[in-house]
Scaffold this motif. Structure first.
Motif, mmCIF file in Angstrom:
data_model
loop_
_atom_site.group_PDB
_atom_site.id
_atom_site.type_symbol
_atom_site.label_atom_id
_atom_site.label_comp_id
_atom_site.label_asym_id
_atom_site.label_seq_id
_atom_site.Cartn_x
_atom_site.Cartn_y
_atom_site.Cartn_z
ATOM 1 N N SER A 222 0.851 -1.190 0.000
ATOM 2 C CA SER A 222 0.000 0.000 0.000
ATOM 3 C C SER A 222 0.884 1.236 0.000
ATOM 4 N N MET A 223 0.525 2.207 -0.840
ATOM 5 C CA MET A 223 1.374 3.382 -1.052
ATOM 6 C C MET A 223 0.596 4.688 -0.875
ATOM 7 N N ALA A 224 -0.392 4.666 0.045
ATOM 8 C CA ALA A 224 -1.190 5.857 0.381
ATOM 9 C C ALA A 224 -1.783 6.488 -0.871
ATOM 10 N N HIS A 225 -1.552 7.801 -1.050
ATOM 11 C CA HIS A 225 -2.178 8.502 -2.174
ATOM 12 C C HIS A 225 -1.578 8.122 -3.530
ATOM 13 N N GLU A 226 -0.526 7.316 -3.512
ATOM 14 C CA GLU A 226 0.077 6.884 -4.774
ATOM 15 C C GLU A 226 -0.473 5.537 -5.243
ATOM 16 N N GLY A 227 -1.406 4.953 -4.505
ATOM 17 C CA GLY A 227 -2.014 3.712 -4.944
ATOM 18 C C GLY A 227 -1.435 2.500 -4.250
ATOM 19 N N ALA A 228 -1.311 1.412 -4.979
ATOM 20 C CA ALA A 228 -0.828 0.166 -4.387
ATOM 21 C C ALA A 228 -0.269 -0.741 -5.472
ATOM 22 N N MET A 229 0.457 -1.767 -5.044
ATOM 23 C CA MET A 229 1.105 -2.690 -5.964
ATOM 24 C C MET A 229 0.941 -4.116 -5.445
ATOM 25 N N LEU A 230 0.601 -5.029 -6.342
ATOM 26 C CA LEU A 230 0.500 -6.446 -6.012
ATOM 27 C C LEU A 230 1.563 -7.201 -6.800
ATOM 28 N N VAL A 231 2.377 -7.981 -6.096
ATOM 29 C CA VAL A 231 3.464 -8.734 -6.727
ATOM 30 C C VAL A 231 3.341 -10.196 -6.342
ATOM 31 N N ASN A 232 3.428 -11.071 -7.332
ATOM 32 C CA ASN A 232 3.448 -12.515 -7.094
ATOM 33 C C ASN A 232 4.192 -13.195 -8.241
#
Length: 315
Positions: A222-232
């Motif tokens: 989670s990156m607050a106001h910058e959104g988020a990233m999912l890695v797998n």
């Protein structure tokens, strides 16, 4: 659908608003709230609002612990209390109306003995459901690898562990090979790796390293106001933040986790769960104090998030 949540270091969450905050002088506040708090308990509150069933496993003691038990009953949450000798902590969030800034205060919490945290593991071994959500900080006295021990307990009964912690709780929880999903914030991932992680590529590389090492199957940053990233193992999904007027940041990460695990427990795939988690996190920011996310807002943001396009390509 049923899950179990674990809160090693719960709190009574007190929140209120004040016109201005000054040192020394007595200040009057209003809109006072008292809620049961701590990572796993917050996850359970949102998960149950969405229509699921969650049993809260938590350690509590003293007069504040008795009050916490009462608050969980008020919220109609199924609970399994592990009694401790220490006094349950109280966390405070104050919203300053004049500046629209929020001030948050918390303590390290009570010291937990070996017999107390071992009792917690024994109780958790009887938990039902396909997911165990281990969320929040470790109390003093609880070993660094406690969440890894939780993951091993979960694995023995065929459940998946979702981890959301920081500091030694996060590092120790990822030291083994039993976590299905971990959700660090960008700051927590930086602290874990010791690297600045100043752009999306370095963030993706750090998260991918955890996947390659077997620490977690999925990493949601989670990156607050910058959104988020999912890695797998399938790659990286980077999404922008959902635009929202913030009232409070309390519980946004917990709501994010609750949204993800609800979608997963409903049989949705990990990418859908990630988008739904982002919607839940955004919904939590809408509410003041310790209110957390509500289903109507989550569903509204989920519809918006469903059409959000990925940012960039990493791998």
């Amino acid at each position: 659908m049923e899950i179990a949540t674990l809160t090693v270091n719960p709190a009574i969450d007190l929140s209120f608003e004040a016109q201005r905050i000054f040192h020394t002088h007595k200040m009057r506040g209003d809109k006072e709230r008292h809620d049961p708090g701590g990572g796993g308990i917050n996850v359970a509150r949102v998960f149950v609002r969405l229509g699921g069933t969650a049993r809260c496993f938590y350690l509590s003691g003293g007069a504040a612990g008795a009050a916490l038990d009462h608050l969980l009953d008020v919220h109609q949450l199924a609970r399994c209390r592990i009694p401790i000798a220490g006094e349950t902590r109280i966390s405070t969030a104050i919203f300053e109306q004049a500046s629209a800034k929020e001030y948050r205060f918390s303590t390290s919490g009570p010291s937990v003995s070996r017999s107390e945290w071992e009792d917690c593991l024994e109780r958790l071994a009887q938990a039902r459901g396909d997911y165990i959500v281990a969320s929040g900080s470790l109390a003093p006295g609880v070993p660094d690898d406690f969440y890894d021990r939780v993951a091993r307990v979960a694995a023995q009964r065929g459940a998946r562990t979702i981890l959301d912690s920081s500091g030694r709780g996060l590092a120790g929880g990822l030291a083994g090979h039993g976590v299905f999903l971990v959700k660090p914030s960008l700051g927590e991932l930086r602290a874990l790796t010791g690297d600045p992680l100043e752009d999306d590529r370095t963030v993706a590389e750090a998260a991918a390293a955890l996947v390659r090492q077997g620490a977690a199957q999925h990493v949601a940053v989670s990156m607050a106001h910058e959104g988020a990233m999912l890695v797998n193992a399938s790659g990286t999904l980077r999404l922008p933040a959902i635009a929202v007027k913030a009232a409070s940041s309390v519980g946004a990460g917990d709501s994010f986790v609750a949204g993800m695990v609800f979608a997963l427990a409903s049989g949705r795939d990990i990418d859908h769960a990630f988008r739904y988690g982002m919607a839940a996190g955004a919904a939590a920011v809408l509410t003041p104090g310790t209110s957390l996310a509500y289903p109507a807002d989550i569903e509204r943001f989920a519809r918006e998030g469903a059409v959000a396009q990925p940012i960039g390509s990493f791998g």
